[in-house]
Design a protein around this motif. Structure first.
Motif, PDB file in Angstrom:
ATOM      1  N   LEU A  29       0.845  -1.195   0.000  1.00  0.00           N
ATOM      2  CA  LEU A  29       0.000   0.000   0.000  1.00  0.00           C
ATOM      3  C   LEU A  29       0.877   1.239   0.000  1.00  0.00           C
ATOM      4  N   ASP A  30       0.428   2.297  -0.674  1.00  0.00           N
ATOM      5  CA  ASP A  30       1.165   3.553  -0.617  1.00  0.00           C
ATOM      6  C   ASP A  30       0.833   4.279   0.688  1.00  0.00           C
ATOM      7  N   ILE A  31       1.589   5.351   0.979  1.00  0.00           N
ATOM      8  CA  ILE A  31       1.462   6.028   2.279  1.00  0.00           C
ATOM      9  C   ILE A  31       0.059   6.581   2.486  1.00  0.00           C
ATOM     10  N   GLU A  32      -0.528   7.133   1.446  1.00  0.00           N
ATOM     11  CA  GLU A  32      -1.885   7.689   1.560  1.00  0.00           C
ATOM     12  C   GLU A  32      -2.883   6.594   1.947  1.00  0.00           C
ATOM     13  N   LEU A  37      -6.153   3.662   6.010  1.00  0.00           N
ATOM     14  CA  LEU A  37      -6.458   2.431   6.745  1.00  0.00           C
ATOM     15  C   LEU A  37      -6.330   2.649   8.251  1.00  0.00           C
ATOM     16  N   GLU A  38      -5.284   3.360   8.666  1.00  0.00           N
ATOM     17  CA  GLU A  38      -5.115   3.639  10.101  1.00  0.00           C
ATOM     18  C   GLU A  38      -6.299   4.433  10.650  1.00  0.00           C
ATOM     19  N   PHE A  57       2.665   1.699  11.743  1.00  0.00           N
ATOM     20  CA  PHE A  57       1.280   1.208  11.798  1.00  0.00           C
ATOM     21  C   PHE A  57       0.998   0.594  13.172  1.00  0.00           C
ATOM     22  N   VAL A  58       1.930  -0.240  13.634  1.00  0.00           N
ATOM     23  CA  VAL A  58       1.760  -0.892  14.947  1.00  0.00           C
ATOM     24  C   VAL A  58       1.770   0.154  16.055  1.00  0.00           C
ATOM     25  N   ARG A  59       2.672   1.122  15.961  1.00  0.00           N
ATOM     26  CA  ARG A  59       2.753   2.175  16.990  1.00  0.00           C
ATOM     27  C   ARG A  59       1.435   2.932  17.108  1.00  0.00           C
ATOM     28  N   ARG A  60       0.793   3.198  15.985  1.00  0.00           N
ATOM     29  CA  ARG A  60      -0.408   4.030  16.018  1.00  0.00           C
ATOM     30  C   ARG A  60      -1.638   3.257  16.494  1.00  0.00           C
ATOM     31  N   GLY A 194       5.307   8.205  -3.309  1.00  0.00           N
ATOM     32  CA  GLY A 194       4.221   8.521  -4.238  1.00  0.00           C
ATOM     33  C   GLY A 194       3.231   7.385  -4.287  1.00  0.00           C
ATOM     34  N   PRO A 195       2.033   7.622  -4.842  1.00  0.00           N
ATOM     35  CA  PRO A 195       0.996   6.589  -4.892  1.00  0.00           C
ATOM     36  C   PRO A 195       1.435   5.364  -5.693  1.00  0.00           C
TER      37      PRO A 195
END
Length: 345
Positions: A29-32, A37-38, A57-60, A194-195
């Motif tokens: 997945l791209d950052i956006e 998802l988060e 991702f895990v931290r958040r 980038g996407p």
């Protein structure tokens, strides 16, 4: 791939589940999309159980870490950073206990080998205790170990590494890159984001000469010795063995830092045991293929490191080690990644 994952998530959430299970949801997945998802998962009212090596991702999201280590499942309260600290302390305690246990076992083995004295004293309880110690030692499972990631650095390249002037790239009617101009100098450390599908890998291939631009010019500097990590792993031949993919089929030794080294010893640094060296690459998992590509990459000296999504499928420990190696790399770095922690560090 990214859009397919969004559709699958949408379908899962429509059922209004009490428990949502996600297995490596951020891969590719791209950052956006990861941020989307988060946000979606933070708003999710049910319980969330997810497998991930994406530390940001895990931290958040995580409020508890459950770790599977050597067949044992253990829960660690708190955040990922809390887990890292607690795990480090637990491993230090484990190492101390193991050292004391091994010392006691060695002393008892010396005693039993005296033989006559052991029989004369008829200390059967001590003999039985020694048998139990031997059983416990056999059953103790050691940690798999860490990948020993080291890169061979070549002499410095020329001061100019790449110069692109008005570069455009089209595939048929689709223009991917238009009017790109940039100068990359020795020692630059550039993250490219980038996407999905926007042309990041195409840009990399243009710079290193795997593709020829439709328009414009690219000048490459002198004395360049690139090491290129390809996210599709196309440099690996799935029909050939693990060993042949590193040596190119030319014997069983390679030259590391000017010294000849047996490929079995070298690949052990990347957690490949000798008995697996003749297995075909097609049998490897995604993480194992990534480790093999790193082994192949770092078997040759370089002064330009080009990495296209190197973190996919790697476990957290290998990620940390790769990060340290890249941070200390003296040459020029081009890094395509959606791993925010890796880019930041």
């Amino acid at each position: 791939g990214g859009w397919r994952r969004r559709v699958m998530l949408g379908r899962a959430l429509l059922a209004q589940p009490d428990l949502l299970l996600l297995d490596e949801p951020t891969n590719h997945l791209d950052i956006e999309a990861i941020t989307w998802l988060e946000d979606m998962m933070i708003e999710f009212a049910g319980a969330l159980l997810f497998v991930s090596h994406d530390r940001a991702f895990v931290r958040r999201l995580a409020t508890r870490i459950v770790e599977l280590d050597r067949g044992q499942l253990r829960a660690w309260p708190g955040t990922y950073d809390d887990y890292v600290l607690q795990k480090r302390a637990a491993l230090e305690v484990e190492a101390k206990h193991a050292a004391l246990f091994d010392k006691k076992l060695a002393q008892e083995e010396v005693w039993i080998r005296k033989g006559v004295e052991a029989r004369r004293t008829r200390n059967e309880g001590r003999v039985r205790a020694l048998e139990q110690l031997r059983i416990q030692r056999r059953e103790r499972r050691e940690r798999i170990g860490q990948v020993d990631v080291r890169v061979q650095e070549a002499g410095p390249s020329g001061k100019l590494v790449f110069e692109a002037v008005d570069v455009s790239m089209a595939f048929g009617a689709a223009t991917i890159i238009k009017g790109f101009t940039a100068r990359i100098m020795r020692g630059d450390r550039i993250g490219i984001i980038g996407p999905n599908g926007c042309g990041k890998s195409t840009l990399i291939k243009l710079l290193i000469g795997d593709l020829t631009p439709t328009e414009g010019t690219i000048r490459r500097g002198t004395s360049l010795m690139p090491a290129y990590f390809d996210q599709q792993r196309e440099q690996l031949d799935p029909s050939k063995s693990i060993m042949d993919n590193v040596t190119g089929g030319s014997g069983d030794t390679i030259t590391i830092d000017g010294r000849s080294r047996h490929v079995s010893s070298y690949l052990r640094d990347f957690l490949f045991p000798p008995e697996r060296l003749h297995a075909p690459v097609s049998m490897l998992s995604g993480g194992e293929r990534n480790r093999l590509l790193l082994a192949r990459l770092f078997a040759k000296p370089s002064n330009l490191l080009v990495m296209d999504e190197p973190t996919n499928d790697l476990d957290a420990e290998t990620l940390d080690l790769l990060e340290e190696m890249v941070a200390e790399y003296a040459g020029t770095l081009l890094l395509v990644s959606h791993d925010r922690a890796f880019l930041d560090n």
